[in-house]
Scaffold this active site. Structure first.
Site, PDB file in Angstrom:
ATOM      1  N   ARG A  64       0.793  -1.222   0.000  1.00 36.09           N
ATOM      2  CA  ARG A  64       0.000   0.000   0.000  1.00 36.09           C
ATOM      3  C   ARG A  64       0.836   1.288   0.000  1.00 36.09           C
ATOM      4  NH1 ARG A  64      -4.095   0.545   4.722  1.00 36.09           N
ATOM      5  NH2 ARG A  64      -5.244  -1.108   3.714  1.00 36.09           N
ATOM      6  N   MET A  93     -12.332   2.865  -4.556  1.00 30.80           N
ATOM      7  CA  MET A  93     -12.454   1.612  -3.823  1.00 30.80           C
ATOM      8  C   MET A  93     -11.103   1.060  -3.359  1.00 30.80           C
ATOM      9  SD  MET A  93     -15.442   1.195  -3.146  1.00 30.80           S
ATOM     10  CE  MET A  93     -17.109   1.662  -3.569  1.00 30.80           C
ATOM     11  N   LEU A  96      -6.667   4.322   1.596  1.00 31.02           N
ATOM     12  CA  LEU A  96      -5.373   5.013   1.635  1.00 31.02           C
ATOM     13  C   LEU A  96      -4.697   4.748   2.976  1.00 31.02           C
ATOM     14  CD1 LEU A  96      -6.399   8.439   0.059  1.00 31.02           C
ATOM     15  CD2 LEU A  96      -5.168   6.558  -1.065  1.00 31.02           C
ATOM     16  N   ASN A 110     -14.197  12.332   1.868  1.00 31.84           N
ATOM     17  CA  ASN A 110     -14.824  11.112   1.339  1.00 31.84           C
ATOM     18  C   ASN A 110     -16.335  11.246   1.455  1.00 31.84           C
ATOM     19  OD1 ASN A 110     -14.984   8.396   0.396  1.00 31.84           O
ATOM     20  ND2 ASN A 110     -15.342   7.709   2.496  1.00 31.84           N
ATOM     21  N   HIS A 112     -19.730   8.778   1.852  1.00 30.23           N
ATOM     22  CA  HIS A 112     -20.084   7.396   2.208  1.00 30.23           C
ATOM     23  C   HIS A 112     -21.607   7.282   2.247  1.00 30.23           C
ATOM     24  CE1 HIS A 112     -19.526   3.428   3.917  1.00 30.23           C
ATOM     25  NE2 HIS A 112     -20.509   3.715   4.754  1.00 30.23           N
ATOM     26  N   GLU A 177     -26.121  12.530  -2.157  1.00 29.47           N
ATOM     27  CA  GLU A 177     -24.659  12.652  -2.246  1.00 29.47           C
ATOM     28  C   GLU A 177     -24.287  13.760  -3.221  1.00 29.47           C
ATOM     29  OE1 GLU A 177     -22.457   8.967  -2.836  1.00 29.47           O
ATOM     30  OE2 GLU A 177     -24.110   7.810  -2.010  1.00 29.47           O
TER      31      GLU A 177
HETATM   32  C1  GAR Z   1     -21.265   6.288  -4.014  1.00 29.89           C
HETATM   33  O1  GAR Z   1     -22.540   5.864  -3.601  1.00 29.89           O
HETATM   34  C2  GAR Z   1     -20.353   6.455  -2.827  1.00 29.89           C
HETATM   35  O2  GAR Z   1     -21.023   6.912  -1.684  1.00 29.89           O
HETATM   36  C3  GAR Z   1     -19.885   5.050  -2.623  1.00 29.89           C
HETATM   37  O3  GAR Z   1     -19.651   4.540  -3.914  1.00 29.89           O
HETATM   38  C4  GAR Z   1     -20.548   5.184  -4.819  1.00 29.89           C
HETATM   39  C5  GAR Z   1     -19.730   5.761  -5.946  1.00 29.89           C
HETATM   40  O4  GAR Z   1     -20.565   6.239  -6.957  1.00 29.89           O
HETATM   41  N1  GAR Z   1     -18.686   5.010  -1.840  1.00 29.89           N
HETATM   42  C6  GAR Z   1     -18.453   4.096  -0.911  1.00 29.89           C
HETATM   43  O5  GAR Z   1     -19.196   3.181  -0.663  1.00 29.89           O
HETATM   44  C7  GAR Z   1     -17.137   4.281  -0.166  1.00 29.89           C
HETATM   45  N2  GAR Z   1     -17.151   3.521   1.029  1.00 29.89           N
HETATM   46  P1  GAR Z   1     -19.990   7.214  -8.067  1.00 29.89           P
HETATM   47  O6  GAR Z   1     -18.752   6.543  -8.658  1.00 29.89           O
HETATM   48  O7  GAR Z   1     -21.091   7.315  -9.072  1.00 29.89           O
HETATM   49  O8  GAR Z   1     -19.669   8.529  -7.408  1.00 29.89           O
END
Ligand code: GAR
Length: 208
Positions: A64, A93, A96, A110, A112, A177
Protein backbone atom coordinates in the site's frame (compact mmCIF):
# COMPACT_ATOMS: atom_id res chain seq x y z
CA UNK A 1 -7.32 29.14 -5.13
CA UNK A 2 -7.46 25.46 -4.08
CA UNK A 3 -6.61 22.74 -6.57
CA UNK A 4 -8.82 19.66 -6.53
CA UNK A 5 -7.72 16.10 -7.12
CA UNK A 6 -10.55 13.58 -7.40
CA UNK A 7 -9.96 9.85 -6.94
CA UNK A 8 -12.42 7.41 -8.53
CA UNK A 9 -12.75 3.73 -9.35
CA UNK A 10 -15.98 3.52 -11.35
CA UNK A 11 -19.07 5.40 -12.46
CA UNK A 12 -17.88 8.81 -11.27
CA UNK A 13 -21.26 10.43 -10.67
CA UNK A 14 -20.05 12.22 -7.52
CA UNK A 15 -16.97 13.33 -9.43
CA UNK A 16 -19.27 14.72 -12.13
CA UNK A 17 -21.33 16.59 -9.51
CA UNK A 18 -18.16 18.15 -8.08
CA UNK A 19 -16.73 19.05 -11.51
CA UNK A 20 -20.10 20.57 -12.48
CA UNK A 21 -20.04 22.72 -9.34
CA UNK A 22 -16.48 23.86 -10.14
CA UNK A 23 -17.54 24.72 -13.69
CA UNK A 24 -20.57 26.68 -12.44
CA UNK A 25 -18.54 28.63 -9.90
CA UNK A 26 -20.21 27.04 -6.87
CA UNK A 27 -16.82 25.73 -5.70
CA UNK A 28 -13.99 28.26 -5.51
CA UNK A 29 -11.30 25.84 -6.68
CA UNK A 30 -9.74 24.54 -9.86
CA UNK A 31 -10.14 20.94 -11.03
CA UNK A 32 -6.53 19.76 -11.38
CA UNK A 33 -6.74 16.01 -11.95
CA UNK A 34 -8.99 12.95 -11.83
CA UNK A 35 -7.12 9.77 -10.88
CA UNK A 36 -8.72 6.36 -11.39
CA UNK A 37 -7.57 3.09 -9.88
CA UNK A 38 -9.18 1.31 -12.86
CA UNK A 39 -8.60 1.90 -16.57
CA UNK A 40 -12.22 1.01 -17.41
CA UNK A 41 -13.82 3.47 -14.95
CA UNK A 42 -16.70 5.22 -16.72
CA UNK A 43 -15.85 8.41 -14.83
CA UNK A 44 -12.63 8.81 -16.85
CA UNK A 45 -14.60 9.53 -20.03
CA UNK A 46 -16.80 12.05 -18.21
CA UNK A 47 -13.74 13.85 -16.81
CA UNK A 48 -12.10 13.98 -20.24
CA UNK A 49 -15.27 15.38 -21.81
CA UNK A 50 -15.29 18.05 -19.09
CA UNK A 51 -11.72 18.97 -20.01
CA UNK A 52 -10.05 17.72 -16.86
CA UNK A 53 -6.65 15.99 -16.78
CA UNK A 54 -7.01 12.27 -16.10
CA UNK A 55 -4.62 9.62 -14.93
CA UNK A 56 -4.94 5.88 -14.35
CA UNK A 57 -2.96 4.50 -11.43
CA UNK A 58 -3.65 0.80 -11.20
CA UNK A 59 -2.48 -1.23 -8.24
CA UNK A 60 0.34 -3.41 -9.53
CA UNK A 61 0.54 -5.87 -6.67
CA UNK A 62 2.80 -3.58 -4.65
CA UNK A 63 2.36 -2.79 -0.95
CA UNK A 64 0.00 0.00 0.00
CA UNK A 65 2.69 2.65 0.78
CA UNK A 66 4.19 2.28 -2.69
CA UNK A 67 0.77 2.58 -4.34
CA UNK A 68 -0.05 5.63 -2.23
CA UNK A 69 3.29 7.19 -3.25
CA UNK A 70 2.30 6.93 -6.90
CA UNK A 71 -1.01 8.63 -6.11
CA UNK A 72 0.77 11.36 -4.11
CA UNK A 73 3.27 11.86 -6.94
CA UNK A 74 0.53 12.40 -9.49
CA UNK A 75 -1.37 14.76 -7.17
CA UNK A 76 1.78 16.83 -6.58
CA UNK A 77 2.57 16.84 -10.30
CA UNK A 78 -0.91 18.23 -10.99
CA UNK A 79 -0.44 20.93 -8.34
CA UNK A 80 -2.61 19.37 -5.62
CA UNK A 81 -0.38 20.15 -2.66
CA UNK A 82 -1.07 19.37 1.01
CA UNK A 83 -1.06 23.12 1.69
CA UNK A 84 -3.57 24.43 -0.84
CA UNK A 85 -4.96 21.29 -2.40
CA UNK A 86 -7.99 19.17 -1.64
CA UNK A 87 -8.37 15.48 -2.45
CA UNK A 88 -11.89 14.13 -2.95
CA UNK A 89 -12.49 10.39 -2.77
CA UNK A 90 -15.50 9.71 -4.98
CA UNK A 91 -16.24 6.01 -5.10
CA UNK A 92 -12.51 5.26 -4.81
CA UNK A 93 -12.45 1.61 -3.82
CA UNK A 94 -9.01 1.57 -2.20
CA UNK A 95 -8.08 2.37 1.36
CA UNK A 96 -5.37 5.01 1.63
CA UNK A 97 -2.62 4.34 4.16
CA UNK A 98 -1.46 6.50 7.08
CA UNK A 99 1.46 8.00 5.12
CA UNK A 100 -0.59 9.88 2.54
CA UNK A 101 -3.35 10.64 5.06
CA UNK A 102 -0.95 12.36 7.44
CA UNK A 103 0.78 14.20 4.59
CA UNK A 104 -2.60 15.55 3.39
CA UNK A 105 -3.88 15.98 6.94
CA UNK A 106 -7.48 17.24 6.99
CA UNK A 107 -7.31 17.79 3.22
CA UNK A 108 -8.82 14.48 2.03
CA UNK A 109 -12.62 14.16 1.86
CA UNK A 110 -14.82 11.11 1.34
CA UNK A 111 -18.50 10.47 0.67
CA UNK A 112 -20.08 7.40 2.21
CA UNK A 113 -23.62 6.08 1.57
CA UNK A 114 -24.83 5.90 5.18
CA UNK A 115 -25.33 8.13 8.18
CA UNK A 116 -21.97 7.48 9.80
CA UNK A 117 -21.01 6.17 12.29
CA UNK A 118 -23.71 3.65 11.29
CA UNK A 119 -22.81 1.16 8.58
CA UNK A 120 -19.17 1.89 7.71
CA UNK A 121 -17.34 -0.24 5.17
CA UNK A 122 -18.70 -2.06 2.16
CA UNK A 123 -22.35 -2.40 1.06
CA UNK A 124 -23.61 0.32 3.40
CA UNK A 125 -27.04 0.38 1.74
CA UNK A 126 -27.45 -3.37 2.16
CA UNK A 127 -26.35 -3.08 5.79
CA UNK A 128 -29.08 -0.46 6.34
CA UNK A 129 -31.81 -2.62 4.79
CA UNK A 130 -30.69 -5.68 6.74
CA UNK A 131 -30.69 -3.70 9.99
CA UNK A 132 -34.28 -2.62 9.34
CA UNK A 133 -33.61 1.09 9.89
CA UNK A 134 -36.33 3.53 8.79
CA UNK A 135 -33.87 6.30 7.92
CA UNK A 136 -30.49 6.19 6.23
CA UNK A 137 -28.54 8.68 4.15
CA UNK A 138 -25.05 9.82 3.31
CA UNK A 139 -22.08 11.49 4.95
CA UNK A 140 -19.23 13.66 3.71
CA UNK A 141 -16.31 13.50 6.09
CA UNK A 142 -12.63 14.25 6.40
CA UNK A 143 -10.53 11.12 6.02
CA UNK A 144 -8.51 10.00 9.01
CA UNK A 145 -6.59 6.78 9.63
CA UNK A 146 -9.75 4.74 10.35
CA UNK A 147 -12.28 3.36 7.89
CA UNK A 148 -15.13 5.88 7.48
CA UNK A 149 -14.39 7.41 10.88
CA UNK A 150 -13.15 10.96 10.24
CA UNK A 151 -14.72 14.29 11.26
CA UNK A 152 -18.16 14.77 9.69
CA UNK A 153 -18.71 17.83 7.50
CA UNK A 154 -22.21 17.21 6.15
CA UNK A 155 -24.97 14.61 6.24
CA UNK A 156 -28.33 14.12 4.55
CA UNK A 157 -31.06 11.69 5.57
CA UNK A 158 -33.47 9.77 3.34
CA UNK A 159 -36.32 7.40 4.30
CA UNK A 160 -35.93 3.67 3.89
CA UNK A 161 -39.26 2.65 2.39
CA UNK A 162 -41.10 -0.67 2.64
CA UNK A 163 -40.03 -2.83 -0.30
CA UNK A 164 -36.78 -0.94 -0.84
CA UNK A 165 -34.00 -2.94 -2.47
CA UNK A 166 -30.32 -2.17 -2.13
CA UNK A 167 -30.55 -0.52 -5.58
CA UNK A 168 -33.61 1.64 -4.89
CA UNK A 169 -32.17 2.85 -1.58
CA UNK A 170 -28.77 3.48 -3.21
CA UNK A 171 -30.41 5.65 -5.89
CA UNK A 172 -32.29 7.72 -3.29
CA UNK A 173 -29.09 8.21 -1.28
CA UNK A 174 -27.00 9.00 -4.38
CA UNK A 175 -29.20 11.99 -5.26
CA UNK A 176 -28.37 13.44 -1.83
CA UNK A 177 -24.66 12.65 -2.25
CA UNK A 178 -24.67 14.75 -5.42
CA UNK A 179 -26.14 17.65 -3.44
CA UNK A 180 -24.05 17.59 -0.25
CA UNK A 181 -20.63 16.58 -1.62
CA UNK A 182 -20.17 19.72 -3.76
CA UNK A 183 -21.47 21.83 -0.84
CA UNK A 184 -18.91 20.30 1.50
CA UNK A 185 -16.08 20.78 -1.01
CA UNK A 186 -17.13 24.41 -1.44
CA UNK A 187 -16.97 24.95 2.33
CA UNK A 188 -13.52 23.36 2.52
CA UNK A 189 -12.20 25.26 -0.50
CA UNK A 190 -13.55 28.49 0.97
CA UNK A 191 -11.67 27.91 4.23
CA UNK A 192 -14.94 27.72 6.16
CA UNK A 193 -14.11 24.41 7.90
CA UNK A 194 -11.62 23.70 10.63
CA UNK A 195 -11.09 20.61 12.77
CA UNK A 196 -10.83 20.72 16.56
CA UNK A 197 -10.73 17.67 18.83
CA UNK A 198 -11.74 15.42 15.96
CA UNK A 199 -14.83 17.46 15.12
CA UNK A 200 -15.58 19.87 12.34
CA UNK A 201 -16.10 23.52 13.26
CA UNK A 202 -17.83 25.68 10.68
CA UNK A 203 -16.69 29.29 10.50
CA UNK A 204 -19.50 31.77 10.36
CA UNK A 205 -19.37 33.72 7.12
CA UNK A 206 -18.42 37.33 7.82
CA UNK A 207 -20.66 40.05 6.39
CA UNK A 208 -19.00 42.18 3.68
C1 GAR B 1 -21.27 6.29 -4.01
O1 GAR B 1 -22.54 5.86 -3.60
C2 GAR B 1 -20.35 6.45 -2.83
O2 GAR B 1 -21.02 6.91 -1.68
C3 GAR B 1 -19.89 5.05 -2.62
O3 GAR B 1 -19.65 4.54 -3.91
C4 GAR B 1 -20.55 5.18 -4.82
C5 GAR B 1 -19.73 5.76 -5.95
O4 GAR B 1 -20.57 6.24 -6.96
N1 GAR B 1 -18.69 5.01 -1.84
C6 GAR B 1 -18.45 4.10 -0.91
O5 GAR B 1 -19.20 3.18 -0.66
C7 GAR B 1 -17.14 4.28 -0.17
N2 GAR B 1 -17.15 3.52 1.03
P1 GAR B 1 -19.99 7.21 -8.07
O6 GAR B 1 -18.75 6.54 -8.66
O7 GAR B 1 -21.09 7.31 -9.07
O8 GAR B 1 -19.67 8.53 -7.41
Amino acid sequence: MSSLGILISGRGSNMEAILGAVRDGRIGAGAAVVISSRPDAAGLGIAKRMGVRTSVIEPAGEERPEYDERIAGELADAGVTPEGGLVCLAGFMRILGPGIISRYKDRILNVHPSLLPSFPGLSAQRQAIEAGVRVSGCTVHIVDAGTDTGPIIEQAAVPVLPGDTEESLAARILAEEHRIYPEAVAMMAGGRISVRDGRVIRQKSTPP
